[in-house]
Design a protein around this motif. Structure first.
Motif, PDB file in Angstrom:
ATOM      1  N   ASP A  50      -1.115  -8.376   5.334  1.00  0.00           N
ATOM      2  CA  ASP A  50      -0.886  -9.630   4.619  1.00  0.00           C
ATOM      3  C   ASP A  50      -0.084  -9.339   3.363  1.00  0.00           C
ATOM      4  O   ASP A  50       0.175  -8.186   3.000  1.00  0.00           O
ATOM      5  N   PHE A  51       0.331 -10.404   2.671  1.00  0.00           N
ATOM      6  CA  PHE A  51       1.203 -10.231   1.522  1.00  0.00           C
ATOM      7  C   PHE A  51       0.476  -9.635   0.322  1.00  0.00           C
ATOM      8  O   PHE A  51       1.092  -8.916  -0.480  1.00  0.00           O
ATOM      9  N   GLY A  52      -0.805  -9.906   0.174  1.00  0.00           N
ATOM     10  CA  GLY A  52      -1.543  -9.266  -0.903  1.00  0.00           C
ATOM     11  C   GLY A  52      -1.575  -7.758  -0.722  1.00  0.00           C
ATOM     12  O   GLY A  52      -1.339  -6.994  -1.665  1.00  0.00           O
ATOM     13  N   GLY A  53      -1.868  -7.313   0.497  1.00  0.00           N
ATOM     14  CA  GLY A  53      -1.870  -5.884   0.774  1.00  0.00           C
ATOM     15  C   GLY A  53      -0.485  -5.271   0.638  1.00  0.00           C
ATOM     16  O   GLY A  53      -0.324  -4.132   0.178  1.00  0.00           O
ATOM     17  N   LEU A  54       0.558  -6.029   1.034  1.00  0.00           N
ATOM     18  CA  LEU A  54       1.932  -5.525   0.912  1.00  0.00           C
ATOM     19  C   LEU A  54       2.267  -5.272  -0.555  1.00  0.00           C
ATOM     20  O   LEU A  54       2.823  -4.217  -0.908  1.00  0.00           O
ATOM     21  N   GLY A  55       1.933  -6.234  -1.406  1.00  0.00           N
ATOM     22  CA  GLY A  55       2.164  -6.048  -2.832  1.00  0.00           C
ATOM     23  C   GLY A  55       1.369  -4.878  -3.386  1.00  0.00           C
ATOM     24  O   GLY A  55       1.853  -4.117  -4.236  1.00  0.00           O
ATOM     25  N   ASP A 138       0.157 -10.663  -7.191  1.00  0.00           N
ATOM     26  CA  ASP A 138      -1.194 -10.215  -7.557  1.00  0.00           C
ATOM     27  C   ASP A 138      -1.501  -8.851  -6.940  1.00  0.00           C
ATOM     28  O   ASP A 138      -2.094  -7.977  -7.584  1.00  0.00           O
ATOM     29  N   GLY A 139      -1.080  -8.659  -5.684  1.00  0.00           N
ATOM     30  CA  GLY A 139      -1.294  -7.367  -5.048  1.00  0.00           C
ATOM     31  C   GLY A 139      -0.495  -6.266  -5.719  1.00  0.00           C
ATOM     32  O   GLY A 139      -0.989  -5.139  -5.897  1.00  0.00           O
ATOM     33  N   TYR A 140       0.725  -6.570  -6.092  1.00  0.00           N
ATOM     34  CA  TYR A 140       1.588  -5.600  -6.771  1.00  0.00           C
ATOM     35  C   TYR A 140       0.931  -5.118  -8.061  1.00  0.00           C
ATOM     36  O   TYR A 140       0.895  -3.910  -8.359  1.00  0.00           O
ATOM     37  N   VAL A 141       0.407  -6.066  -8.822  1.00  0.00           N
ATOM     38  CA  VAL A 141      -0.258  -5.724 -10.079  1.00  0.00           C
ATOM     39  C   VAL A 141      -1.490  -4.855  -9.814  1.00  0.00           C
ATOM     40  O   VAL A 141      -1.707  -3.829 -10.477  1.00  0.00           O
ATOM     41  N   VAL A 270      13.240   0.498  -0.780  1.00  0.00           N
ATOM     42  CA  VAL A 270      11.927   0.320  -0.162  1.00  0.00           C
ATOM     43  C   VAL A 270      12.077  -0.435   1.155  1.00  0.00           C
ATOM     44  O   VAL A 270      13.068  -1.145   1.368  1.00  0.00           O
ATOM     45  N   GLN A 271      11.102  -0.285   2.041  1.00  0.00           N
ATOM     46  CA  GLN A 271      10.964  -1.133   3.222  1.00  0.00           C
ATOM     47  C   GLN A 271       9.607  -1.816   3.140  1.00  0.00           C
ATOM     48  O   GLN A 271       8.590  -1.175   2.864  1.00  0.00           O
ATOM     49  N   LEU A 272       9.585  -3.126   3.373  1.00  0.00           N
ATOM     50  CA  LEU A 272       8.362  -3.928   3.288  1.00  0.00           C
ATOM     51  C   LEU A 272       8.097  -4.575   4.645  1.00  0.00           C
ATOM     52  O   LEU A 272       8.963  -5.267   5.189  1.00  0.00           O
TER      53      LEU A 272
END
Length: 793
Positions: A50-55, A138-141, A270-272
């Motif tokens: 998910d996007f939170g985990g990706l960040g 939020d995940g990135y932080v 990077v690759q996302l």
């Protein structure tokens, strides 16, 4: 050799808050999970469900490489540089004229105090961030803070900030403030010093200078000098090659941004991947959780900085006797005041408070420049309400074709100050200036713009509401032009730009009819001329690279051909003049022996490779030559009917040419630089020779650096550390079997001078070598240097 995977499973019990939400509430890691796979040169491939985990994975990987650079950026965004580093040093913000610490802190503290970014975050999408983007940030932080928590400030690998008391956890508000600031580098952000130090003159009884209507009448020469915008001081090349330009009749893209190599201007490769939703590779700016230029399986895109207007500087006619009130249609309007305290560390280490007052008008912040008893100036930024760039870039990354990319841009309208070039697997190319441009029509411009300048913000009459920005029905917000007004072109051969106007994006189909504030220049500079001639030479096979049409190898060869266009058309004339007259007169009247210069230039290979002897002399000569305006020295003057090939040639009989050569020889000799010096002998990053030259010479691969640049890491700018030019290069081909991509990040993935990835790609760049991108899971896992980290929050 079998793949070696070092799996590190970091299982942590959730601790006290590791991040702060935009609303100020502390949040933990929220069960984030991600996998980081690092291939050659430390390039991270982040995968999450998910996007939170990706960040989370992205923030963690970025912190591993560049925590000190981000911590330094956050210190700026919070307005705390004076507290920790003293008030007089200059900020490391190289994208927008870094202010002194005290001035920058006053501006940023004022921005935080105003609550502007929080208000923008409160808006629902598309005006505010989408839910996916909020989770990503939020995940990135949380990922960044997780790395800092696990490692500890005292144990950071980068000596730049190891053990420093200004390093700590970051918040989502920090990231969003960075997004906001980045969007305004062509406007308000560039004026921070001026905004923070603006002080009204003392009131003067009976002061005049404003007519009965309230409209002032300044002479043109009285208008203030403004800083040049980013597009004039940096640059980029972007090519979109369609099925009619490639040998395999597929699509290719060349991305070649030219940016400073230090501080907040650096790019991170990077690759996302969120399986089934997003799989994008490319590069993004430090502190950004998305890929700003890159590709997925069926789409590739890049950007170049444009010369469109993104802010207007409004001239205010002040109320007689009151320098903090101004007239609009004859009615007095008071400026607003904001008192901002800044904590300052003195030379003795003691803290004190310095208070500043910021002034603002209905248009935006008031500047100190030009503030007199009768006149003041205020800047209005088209990106002052814009956090949508992150929405747009994430949506572009998930797009599968040009129609979806265009839809993403029309939905969010968040592109701040860039052209977009894109291709998809249909072999079609696309160009647009979808950036946010003030809605000042050409009719308004004739009566409202007091000074137009493609290199700086236009100065606009602020004494009448008739000069306010208008609106388009297809714009998501008032004040800017909508997508229907933007210059746009779609073709199946090619589109190209090197920071020139949209007009000659393809000379076979000149773009016209767009509003003048987008960029009305018609004459091409030497670098865009060279770029278009390089494409033409590949399409007809006249460039010596084989049969007509682009292949991935010929695209790579063209990119790093090191051609010097001004040398190609002018070197022989200069050699002839110094052979005929070996004693020339310099500007100071000194007679200079130029015989050795003749030999050096005659032996030059007309390129700017690391070992191109004589190129340094040509650079010195040409820089002196272009200083003398007007340019009377062209052999063939500019002809609008031949925009790609004129002006050209150098008239060796012109006194300016002769003087410029004498000055060049005199200057290099005084500096003890050999006249046959090569670029690599003077341009270095961490001691590694660099090819390339300045764009004014007509060089495609722009590089400028000192012999000592790179010695202080990627953060500090002191001591000749500044270098700029080609940063991330991506040559991508969209084939039926998937993308084939070659890249090089000229300064490596890390700003940490102790990292093995600080200059490993600089070595590649120096030797004109590339990284073969690993995009698929099979390609990634086949890397014998693969390192895998699995994160669970």
């Amino acid at each position: 050799m079998a793949a070696v995977t070092a799996a590190l499973c970091l299982l942590a019990v959730p601790t006290a808050a590791s991040a702060e939400s935009p609303e100020g509430n502390l949040v933990g890691d929220h069960g984030y999970s991600a996998r980081i796979q690092r291939t050659e040169y430390g390039i991270p491939h982040i995968r999450a469900a998910d996007f939170g985990g990706l960040g989370y994975g992205y923030g963690y990987a970025f912190a591993q490489d560049n925590l000190c650079a981000m911590a330094d950026q956050v210190l700026t965004l919070r307005g705390e540089r004076s507290r920790y580093l003293g008030p007089t040093a200059t900020s490391n913000d190289v994208l927008a004229h870094g202010p002194t610490n005290l001035a920058g802190d006053a501006y940023h503290q004022g921005l935080r105090q105003s609550g502007t970014v929080r208000r923008l975050l409160d808006r629902p999408a598309p005006l505010g961030p989408t839910e996916q983007v909020r989770r990503l940030v939020d995940g990135y932080v949380a990922g960044y803070n997780r790395y800092l928590r696990d490692t500890g400030v005292a144990n950071l690998p980068d000596p730049t900030c190891r053990g420093k008391d200004w390093v700590g956890p970051i918040t989502a508000l920090d990231v969003w403030t960075g997004v906001y600031e980045f969007g305004q580098v062509e406007g308000v952000t560039a004026f921070r010093q001026d905004i923070a130090t603006a002080t009204p003159p003392a009131p003067t009884a009976g002061a005049s200078g404003v007519g009965a209507s309230g409209v002032g009448a300044p002479r043109a020469e009285a208008l203030p000098s403004l800083p040049k915008m980013l597009a004039d001081e940096t640059g980029s090349n972007g090519w979109a090659l369609g099925r009619d330009a490639t040998r395999a009749h597929d699509a290719m893209l060349l991305a070649n941004p030219h940016l400073p190599w230090t501080a907040n201007a650096r790019l991170y490769q990077v690759q996302l991947t969120v399986p089934g939703v997003l799989d994008v590779a490319g590069a993004g700016f430090y502190g950004s959780p998305v890929v700003e230029l890159g590709h997925n399986r069926s789409l590739a895109w890049t950007h170049t900085a444009d010369h469109s207007q993104h802010a207007s500087v409004y001239r205010l006619s002040l109320v007689p006797g009151d320098p903090t009130s101004y007239l609009v249609d004859g009615k007095a309007v008071p400026m607003t005041r904001q008192t901002v305290p800044v904590t300052v560390r003195g030379a003795d280490g003691k803290l004190s408070t310095v208070t500043s007052t910021l002034y603002a008008s209905r248009y935006g912040p008031v500047l100190g420049t030009g503030w007199t008893a009768t006149t003041a100036y205020a800047v209005r930024d088209a990106n002052a309400d814009n956090l949508r760039s992150v929405n747009e870039w994430l949506a572009m990354g998930t797009s599968q074709n040009l129609a979806q990319l265009q839809s993403a841009q029309h939905t969010y309208q968040g592109m701040p100050w860039m052209y977009t070039f894109a291709v998809d697997t249909s072999g079609t190319t696309y160009f647009t200036d979808s950036s946010r441009v003030p809605h000042l029509t050409d009719a308004q411009g004739g009566r409202c713009i007091l000074r137009a300048d493609p290199e700086r913000a236009d100065i606009v009459d602020g004494s009448t509401a008739a000069c306010d920005w208008g609106s388009d029905p297809d714009a998501v917000e008032p004040g800017v032009f909508g997508p229907g007004s933007a210059p746009t072109l779609t073709r199946t051969d090619y589109l190209a730009n090197s920071n020139n106007s949209p007009l000659y994006t393809n000379p076979a189909a000149p773009l016209t009819g767009y509003p003048g504030v987008y960029d009305s220049r018609s004459q091409l500079e030497l670098r865009p001329q060279l770029g278009l001639q390089m494409i033409a030479g590949r399409l007809d096979g006249g460039d010596g690279l084989g049969a007509p049409g682009f292949t991935l190898p010929t695209l790579q060869a063209a990119m790093f051909g090191d051609r010097n266009y001004s040398g190609e058309f002018g070197r022989d004339a200069v050699v002839a003049l110094c052979r005929a007259d070996p004693a020339l007169t310099a500007r100071d009247g000194t007679t200079v022996d130029v015989r050795a210069a003749c030999d050096a230039l005659a032996g030059w290979d007309l390129r700017d490779g690391t070992d191109s002897h004589g190129a340094v002399l040509w650079a010195a000569f040409f820089s002196h030559l272009v200083e003398d305006l007007p340019s009377t020295w062209w052999q063939v003057p500019y002809d609008p009917a031949h925009p790609v090939t004129t002006p050209r040639g150098i008239n060796g009989d012109d006194v300016k040419v002769r003087t410029a050569l004498a000055d060049a020889v005199q200057g290099l000799t005084a500096r003890k630089v050999p006249l046959d010096a090569s670029p690599g002998s003077l341009q270095r990053w961490a001691g590694i020779p660099l090819p390339g030259c300045g764009e004014e010479q007509g060089c495609f691969d722009v590089v400028a650096a000192s012999p000592t640049s790179g010695h202080a890491g990627g953060v500090e700018l002191s001591g000749g550390n500044l270098a700029q030019g080609t940063s991330f290069v991506m040559a991508a081909e969209l084939t039926p079997g998937g993308p084939r991509t070659r890249t090089v990040l000229s300064y490596g993935e890390s700003a940490n001078p102790a990292s093995p990835h600080y200059s490993d790609q600089t070595v590649l760049f120096s030797h004109r070598q590339w990284v073969t991108e690993r995009f698929t899971e099979a390609e990634i896992t086949a890397d014998p240097q693969l390192r895998t980290t699995t994160l669970h929050g």
